[in-house]
Design an enzyme around this catalytic site. Structure first.
Site, PDB file in Angstrom:
ATOM      1  N   ASP A 203      44.814   6.589  29.626  1.00 15.17           N
ATOM      2  CA  ASP A 203      44.391   7.967  29.837  1.00 15.17           C
ATOM      3  C   ASP A 203      42.977   7.985  30.393  1.00 15.17           C
ATOM      4  O   ASP A 203      42.182   7.062  30.184  1.00 15.17           O
ATOM      5  CB  ASP A 203      44.496   8.788  28.549  1.00 15.17           C
ATOM      6  CG  ASP A 203      43.424   8.397  27.552  1.00 15.17           C
ATOM      7  OD1 ASP A 203      42.316   8.965  27.639  1.00 15.17           O
ATOM      8  OD2 ASP A 203      43.684   7.533  26.694  1.00 15.17           O
ATOM      9  N   MET A 204      42.662   9.031  31.099  1.00 18.08           N
ATOM     10  CA  MET A 204      41.410   9.129  31.847  1.00 18.08           C
ATOM     11  C   MET A 204      40.177   9.182  30.964  1.00 18.08           C
ATOM     12  O   MET A 204      39.075   8.901  31.416  1.00 18.08           O
ATOM     13  CB  MET A 204      41.448  10.384  32.732  1.00 18.08           C
ATOM     14  CG  MET A 204      42.565  10.400  33.746  1.00 18.08           C
ATOM     15  SD  MET A 204      42.679  12.006  34.579  1.00 18.08           S
ATOM     16  CE  MET A 204      43.292  13.040  33.230  1.00 18.08           C
ATOM     17  N   LYS A 217      43.701  14.946  41.952  1.00 19.33           N
ATOM     18  CA  LYS A 217      44.323  16.080  42.651  1.00 19.33           C
ATOM     19  C   LYS A 217      44.874  17.079  41.641  1.00 19.33           C
ATOM     20  O   LYS A 217      45.812  16.791  40.916  1.00 19.33           O
ATOM     21  CB  LYS A 217      45.449  15.587  43.564  1.00 19.33           C
ATOM     22  CG  LYS A 217      46.247  16.716  44.233  1.00 19.33           C
ATOM     23  CD  LYS A 217      47.307  16.180  45.162  1.00 19.33           C
ATOM     24  CE  LYS A 217      48.362  15.367  44.461  1.00 19.33           C
ATOM     25  NZ  LYS A 217      49.197  16.178  43.537  1.00 19.33           N
ATOM     26  N   HIS A 221      41.432  21.138  36.530  1.00 15.78           N
ATOM     27  CA  HIS A 221      41.540  22.537  36.108  1.00 15.78           C
ATOM     28  C   HIS A 221      42.421  22.721  34.872  1.00 15.78           C
ATOM     29  O   HIS A 221      42.487  23.812  34.309  1.00 15.78           O
ATOM     30  CB  HIS A 221      42.000  23.439  37.260  1.00 15.78           C
ATOM     31  CG  HIS A 221      43.422  23.255  37.690  1.00 15.78           C
ATOM     32  ND1 HIS A 221      44.098  24.191  38.449  1.00 15.78           N
ATOM     33  CD2 HIS A 221      44.305  22.255  37.482  1.00 15.78           C
ATOM     34  CE1 HIS A 221      45.326  23.770  38.687  1.00 15.78           C
ATOM     35  NE2 HIS A 221      45.466  22.608  38.122  1.00 15.78           N
TER      36      HIS A 221
END
Length: 315
Positions: A203-204, A217, A221
């Site tokens: 995971d980021m 991308k 948001h």
């Protein structure tokens, strides 16, 4: 002394009533669209060549740019979405962090918890997410191809969608680029290794595989400002210096306050994100603040792309 009440003119009152009717009934517009979709009207219109807007709602069009948006319309006008939006006033009074959708349904949008609650609905909203995120990839590859010239490696962070459509388009356009896709384990399980893309579980927030460029991308948001800073801080660690070509490319919604239909789209999408997720839409100033807090030195807003914008962010 009591303030005097200003009485509007007859013309102002009549216009105010007409405006009130419009604001109170405009929710019927998406339901009329939903009705048309369910009746197959867009396909009939498209076959008659009457209106190009029906193009995005028609199945079976052999065009690389075409992605059917029916699931997006049906998701956005579904009872689960509407019920969550109906509870916004109560949600504001409670001042809670959990978004209205999650609080009402006890499940997170695009998450396995929603799949356990309602598998069919989960499938539909993920199809909608695919249409939302991946529409226009061939256009983007033409419009922004210069961004990847001279680039040797790219890490694509998938976010909630876990979709590798952009990575596949990238290696097709630039076969020399070493491309890595970072996605959650359950998303990775569904990918087919083809030797062109390296899939990495994770995971980021914890780790991003090193590359010359990190690509995000329509990911950020979905997250709060604080979470965006954490993700971008990991991106900063993953790339080399600006001198060595290090950068993060972000394609996301950028609110433009210029009057017009795009502004209305941006603001409605912002309310939708607030209702359904912990994320939101941001204007350029808000994006800049996040970039700086994450440790970046500079950025460039390259171009508006429909309702989206594309940033280059430099270490």
């Amino acid at each position: 002394m009591a303030a005097q009440t200003v009485v509007p003119s007859d013309e102002e009152l009549l216009q105010a009533q007409a405006d009130l009717w419009r604001h109170s009934l405009c929710y019927l517009t998406p339901f009329a669209l939903r009705c048309a979709v369910e009746l197959g009207i867009p396909t009939a219109i498209h076959r008659l060549g009457i209106n190009p807007e029906s193009y995005l709602l028609v199945d079976g069009i052999p065009d690389e740019v075409h992605i059917n948006h029916t699931s997006l319309v049906l998701s956005a006008t579904s009872k689960r979405y509407i019920d969550a939006a109906m509870g916004l006033a109560d949600w504001f009074k409670k001042d809670v962090v959990t978004p209205p959708f999650e609080e009402l349904h006890g499940a997170t949008l695009f998450h396995e918890s929603l799949e356990s609650l309602d598998p069919d609905y989960h499938k539909m909203v993920n199809e909608a997410l695919h249409a939302h995120d991946n529409f226009g990839i061939p256009i983007a590859m033409r419009e922004f191809s210069q961004l990847f010239k001279g680039i040797q490696s790219v890490t694509c962070c998938c976010g909630p969608s876990g979709d590798d459509a952009f990575a596949k388009a990238l290696v097709k356009a630039f076969p020399h680029i070493k491309c890595t896709v970072l996605a959650y384990p359950k998303k990775i399980d569904k990918k087919q290794a083809d030797g062109l893309i390296n899939y990495v579980e994770g995971d980021m927030f914890s780790f991003i595989p090193p590359a010359q460029v990190v690509w995000l991308k329509l990911v950020l948001h979905h997250y709060t400002d604080e979470d965006c800073v954490k993700i971008l801080a990991q991106c900063r660690k993953a790339i080399p210096s600006r001198k060595d070509g290090g950068k993060v490319i972000i394609a996301d919604i950028v609110i433009d306050y210029s009057p017009g239909p795009i502004l209305e789209t941006h603001l409605l999408m912002d309310v939708a994100m607030m209702t359904m997720t912990k994320g939101r839409q941001r204007d350029e100033k808000e994006w800049r603040e996040i970039f700086m807090k994450a440790g970046f030195s500079d950025y460039k807003l390259l171009k508006k792309f429909g309702a989206r914008g594309v940033f280059e962010v430099y270490p």
